[in-house]
Design a protein around this motif. Structure first.
Motif, PDB file in Angstrom:
ATOM      1  N   ARG A 112      -7.662  16.064  -2.393  1.00  0.00           N
ATOM      2  CA  ARG A 112      -8.798  15.186  -2.215  1.00  0.00           C
ATOM      3  C   ARG A 112      -8.455  13.985  -1.328  1.00  0.00           C
ATOM      4  O   ARG A 112      -9.290  13.513  -0.562  1.00  0.00           O
ATOM      5  CB  ARG A 112      -9.252  14.708  -3.588  1.00  0.00           C
ATOM      6  N   VAL A 113      -7.216  13.477  -1.468  1.00  0.00           N
ATOM      7  CA  VAL A 113      -6.872  12.291  -0.684  1.00  0.00           C
ATOM      8  C   VAL A 113      -6.245  12.650   0.663  1.00  0.00           C
ATOM      9  O   VAL A 113      -5.968  11.770   1.457  1.00  0.00           O
ATOM     10  CB  VAL A 113      -5.911  11.348  -1.437  1.00  0.00           C
ATOM     11  N   PHE A 146      -7.511  11.063   3.804  1.00  0.00           N
ATOM     12  CA  PHE A 146      -7.356   9.625   4.025  1.00  0.00           C
ATOM     13  C   PHE A 146      -6.053   9.292   4.742  1.00  0.00           C
ATOM     14  O   PHE A 146      -5.834   8.158   5.131  1.00  0.00           O
ATOM     15  CB  PHE A 146      -7.387   8.846   2.697  1.00  0.00           C
ATOM     16  N   VAL A 188      -0.553   7.420   3.630  1.00  0.00           N
ATOM     17  CA  VAL A 188      -0.307   6.364   2.647  1.00  0.00           C
ATOM     18  C   VAL A 188      -1.028   6.638   1.326  1.00  0.00           C
ATOM     19  O   VAL A 188      -0.403   6.603   0.266  1.00  0.00           O
ATOM     20  CB  VAL A 188      -0.656   4.979   3.237  1.00  0.00           C
ATOM     21  N   MET A 219      -8.803   4.202   8.059  1.00  0.00           N
ATOM     22  CA  MET A 219      -8.658   2.757   8.192  1.00  0.00           C
ATOM     23  C   MET A 219      -9.380   2.259   9.432  1.00  0.00           C
ATOM     24  O   MET A 219      -9.938   1.181   9.460  1.00  0.00           O
ATOM     25  CB  MET A 219      -7.184   2.415   8.278  1.00  0.00           C
ATOM     26  N   LEU A 273       1.604  -3.531   4.550  1.00  0.00           N
ATOM     27  CA  LEU A 273       0.844  -2.332   4.178  1.00  0.00           C
ATOM     28  C   LEU A 273      -0.459  -2.222   4.950  1.00  0.00           C
ATOM     29  O   LEU A 273      -0.718  -1.227   5.608  1.00  0.00           O
ATOM     30  CB  LEU A 273       0.574  -2.340   2.667  1.00  0.00           C
ATOM     31  N   LEU A 321       4.423   1.171   4.214  1.00  0.00           N
ATOM     32  CA  LEU A 321       4.355   1.219   2.761  1.00  0.00           C
ATOM     33  C   LEU A 321       5.731   0.858   2.214  1.00  0.00           C
ATOM     34  O   LEU A 321       6.635   1.671   2.212  1.00  0.00           O
ATOM     35  CB  LEU A 321       3.950   2.622   2.321  1.00  0.00           C
ATOM     36  N   VAL A 351      -7.396   5.384  -5.816  1.00  0.00           N
ATOM     37  CA  VAL A 351      -6.825   6.038  -4.634  1.00  0.00           C
ATOM     38  C   VAL A 351      -7.682   7.227  -4.245  1.00  0.00           C
ATOM     39  O   VAL A 351      -7.928   7.490  -3.076  1.00  0.00           O
ATOM     40  CB  VAL A 351      -5.377   6.496  -4.896  1.00  0.00           C
ATOM     41  N   MET A 352      -8.178   7.948  -5.271  1.00  0.00           N
ATOM     42  CA  MET A 352      -8.912   9.174  -4.974  1.00  0.00           C
ATOM     43  C   MET A 352     -10.333   8.913  -4.496  1.00  0.00           C
ATOM     44  O   MET A 352     -10.849   9.616  -3.637  1.00  0.00           O
ATOM     45  CB  MET A 352      -8.930  10.085  -6.192  1.00  0.00           C
ATOM     46  N   PRO A 379     -10.367   4.486  -1.554  1.00  0.00           N
ATOM     47  CA  PRO A 379      -9.059   4.090  -1.022  1.00  0.00           C
ATOM     48  C   PRO A 379      -9.063   2.736  -0.326  1.00  0.00           C
ATOM     49  O   PRO A 379      -8.005   2.257   0.056  1.00  0.00           O
ATOM     50  CB  PRO A 379      -8.713   5.214  -0.050  1.00  0.00           C
TER      51      PRO A 379
END
Lengths: 317, 440
Positions: free
Chosen positions: A86-87, A90, A93, B1, B68, B74, B319-320, B323
């Motif tokens: 799922r991530v 993105f 990170v 991002m 970050l 990170l 996070v899921m 984000p």
């Protein structure tokens, strides 16, 4: 250095190194395939140990040796399927972060279910006692069992990857996922299986490491950063490198813990007397055994300065 | 991002007035006012210590986000720089107290900052050689290296017990002794304001801009003639400087530093967790993160023994599903408000909130009962949770908890589907309006 100390330390170091390899091989496999650095990898190791403790209480150690890694496999595959995938969109990170969050969560759950202190996960009868004794020091069966399982695992993973059809697809999916997908293979499912497989390898290491060493909630943290050192030192994504690096680190740590020499001894040998007034005395009086915990990390820094791609690594990223 | 950043810039461009940027002036004045007024509103000593902690954690989280959020690095070893800053600061304080070296307390955080920058220069050279995943692993390794070194040199790090100090030493600074907590708070608040402003200013400097470019597309940056490694290194040093200031302020606040606690990887993980929860894609995200960190570690830990479990779950879900952290949720709703659409959604929000609350309550009851069985079994099987008496071994309590949880989450799912439909419809309308505005 007497031969007795040398041989026993060598064997202990190799068995510890092989355990590290079992852990880091799964991590390397996952990393080189999916580009995901699994921060929860040692959590799967811990889960393997705890599951084996519970299962062996019901059906005995030998079935647990098979069952516990299977349970960890299912958990790892489910995590990949429902969280990691799922991530993925993105970027890197969030992928790292989601595994980091999982490691947090597994630690809490383990403490919740099995408590905060050590569990009595003992060796089965067949593995108790010494296998042989050398120069009057006994080498335990359990350590040799760790070595045996690790070697079997190494050979079977190698055979699986290089000699079977599944291994062929995995290797191809590693380099050309789009092409493999176009040929009709289900690449997401391959990823799921690889992630589960890597987790299962960690779980297997937990089953045999948990009773050889100790099963407690801190066990994931204690090897956690060492296996990252192994992966970096060996070269990111290189299985052979991981093997070499884990043996190296296992040996260095085992030998260092037993050596009580410091720089003072060196100075004494060349005829310079050191007292506690000498400049840098706190540094000089440190013995090698005291320095042992930081040696892997020192090794990591040195490797990064002098050979940034790692011992056997090929990628320069 | 990328996409989030462009939406911000297009959103903020509306509020920019020339020649004076009034919007920005108003925001910074409000921030300063909040820092000044906060201890007058929350008067208890607990609130004051919490506010002090928030003050220096804002600096630390913002400095962490320089890596970050702005640099795409990170780091798992940020506590190294805050911790070493703390240690140098505490040694400077003790030396000043002995009289071998004269420095007023107000400059101690700067000493910590310089120490943080020094260690960032030293260690960052190796750390920033790589980016991405390798960077994360190296920071982890160096973090472990420094943390285990702390136990090897008890002369400097004070061993297990740590080092203590007394912040009241020497001559008072214009009649301020920094003995009372309120004076320390204002010192921290002043540093917090200055450092936040400085770090915000950094985002506009050529280095700050090129750092964003290094995060987004390192290859192109190399192409136009920058050395990405050096850009990361400079950013790392500046982040180390501000981290050290935060560490120095923490020292003044607590008057004790221990190596085992202030340098370890768990601490670094905490900074990472909350910077991310606050929102790494926006400058102000880490400020929210710092507030959450203190609230969670002081209030939540009082409320429940299972707080780390809740924290892990919240983190995983964030996070899921979000984000961008809390900050991105706020900005998304601000965007709706700007187009006057927020009002359409409030019923959905109410529905989502209440059903989620019901579901979480059910789950929390089960978690609390399990914890109770594990930790307080000797006290009997009954516990009180949020006013209700639960029997951790009773069937009815478990059945009730499961029932509440399942109902809550089922209703939540229904609400969520409705909400998603509504949300995408509104987003479409907004896109449409923007396009029409451009066409005019």
């Amino acid at each position: 250095m007497n031969p007795e100390f040398f041989v026993i330390s060598l064997l202990n170091g190799v068995s510890y190194g092989l355990l590290l390899f079992m852990l880091s091989s799964g991590l390397t496999l996952i990393f080189s395939m999916m580009g995901v650095l699994n921060f929860a990898h040692t959590s799967f190791y811990m889960l393997g140990a705890y599951f084996a403790f519970t299962i062996s209480g019901v059906v005995g150690f030998w079935p647990a040796l098979v069952l516990a890694p299977l349970v960890v496999f299912v958990l790892g595959a489910a995590f990949e399927r429902y969280c990691l995938r799922r991530v993925h969109k993105f970027g890197h990170v969030p992928e790292l972060l989601v595994t980091f969050g999982l490691s947090y969560l597994i630690l809490e759950v383990v403490q919740l279910v099995w408590g905060r202190s050590t569990v009595p996960y003992g060796l089965p009868e067949q593995l108790q006692g010494p296998l042989f004794s050398l120069y009057g020091t006994q080498f335990p069966k359990s350590r040799s069992f760790v070595m045996l399982v690790a070697m079997l695992m190494l050979v079977s993973v190698w055979l699986l990857l290089t000699r079977t059809r599944i291994g062929l697809v995995i290797q191809a999916a590693l380099k050309y996922p789009d092409m493999v997908e176009a040929l009709g293979h289900n690449v997401p499912r391959v990823f799921m299986l690889v992630f589960g497989g890597g987790a299962a390898l960690a779980g297997l290491a937990g089953v045999i490491g948990g009773n050889t060493y100790v099963t407690e909630p801190a066990m994931a943290g204690s090897v956690g950063s060492i296996i990252f050192v192994v992966v970096v030192v060996g070269g990111m994504g290189s299985l052979a490198g991981a093997f070499l690096a884990s043996l190296l680190i296992g040996l260095v740590q085992t030998f260092a813990v037993a050596l009580d020499y410091s720089l003072i001894h060196v100075f004494k040998a060349v005829g310079v007397a050191v007292t506690d007034q000498t400049f840098g005395y706190p540094l000089l009086k440190l013995t090698i055994s005291q320095v042992a915990p930081i040696l892997p990390y020192l090794f990591l820094v040195l490797i990064l300065i002098f050979r940034p791609k790692g011992l056997l690594g090929t990628r320069e990223d | 991002m990328n996409s989030t950043n462009t939406t911000v810039s297009s959103a903020t461009s509306h509020y920019r007035f020339k020649p004076w940027n009034v919007g920005r002036f108003v925001i910074w004045t409000l921030f300063a006012a909040a820092l000044i007024v906060a201890p007058m509103l929350f008067r208890s000593s607990l609130a004051l210590t919490m506010l002090s902690q928030i003050g220096y954690l804002i600096i630390i989280c913002l400095s962490y986000n320089m890596l970050l959020g702005q640099g795409g690095m990170l780091s798992f070893g940020h506590a190294v720089y805050t911790g070493l800053g703390s240690f140098i600061a505490i040694h400077a304080m003790n030396m000043a107290a002995k009289g071998s070296f004269s420095i007023p307390l107000v400059f101690i955080p700067v000493v910590g900052g310089l120490a943080g920058a020094f260690f960032a220069i030293l260690l960052g050279f190796v750390t920033t050689k790589k980016s991405g995943t390798t960077f994360a692993m190296i920071t982890l390794g160096i973090g472990e290296l420094v943390a285990s070194m702390a136990l090897m040199f008890p002369e400097f790090f004070g061993g297990e017990g740590g080092i203590t100090t007394d912040r009241v030493y020497g001559q008072s600074f214009f009649g301020i002794s920094f003995g009372p907590a309120i004076q320390v708070y204002y010192l921290i608040a002043a540093y917090c304001f200055v450092c936040t402003a400085a770090m915000f200013a950094f985002t506009g400097t050529p280095l700050g801009r090129i750092l964003n470019a290094v995060r987004d597309n390192p290859e192109r940056v190399e192409f136009i003639g920058y050395n990405t490694q050096r850009v990361r290194y400079f950013a790392f040093i500046i982040a180390g400087f501000f981290a050290g200031i935060g560490g120095g302020l923490a020292t003044i606040n607590f008057e004790i530093v221990t190596g085992a606690d202030s340098l370890n990887v768990v601490r670094s993980g905490g900074y990472l967790l909350f910077t991310f929860l606050g929102g790494a894609t926006f400058f102000f995200g880490p400020i929210i993160g710092a507030v959450l960190l203190v609230l969670a570690s002081v209030l939540l830990s009082e409320l429940s023994k299972a707080w780390l479990l809740y924290l892990g779950l919240v983190f995983l879900f964030m996070v899921m599903y979000a984000p961008g952290g809390v900050a991105s949720l706020i900005m998304m709703n601000l965007r709706l408000a700007k187009f006057g659409k927020l009002r359409q959604l409030w019923t959905s929000y109410l529905g989502l909130g209440s059903t989620a609350l019901v579901g979480v309550m059910g789950a929390a009851c089960m978690i609390e009962m399990t914890y109770h069985l594990q930790l307080n079994a000797a006290l009997g099987s009954e516990l009180t949770f949020l006013g209700a008496t639960l029997d951790a071994k009773g069937f009815t309590s478990w059945f009730g908890a499961v029932f509440v949880m399942v109902t809550g989450f089922a209703l939540f799912e229904l609400c969520r589907r409705q909400f998603v439909r509504q949300w995408s419809k509104i987003q479409e309308e907004i896109e449409h309006e923007i396009k029409r505005g451009e066409a005019l």
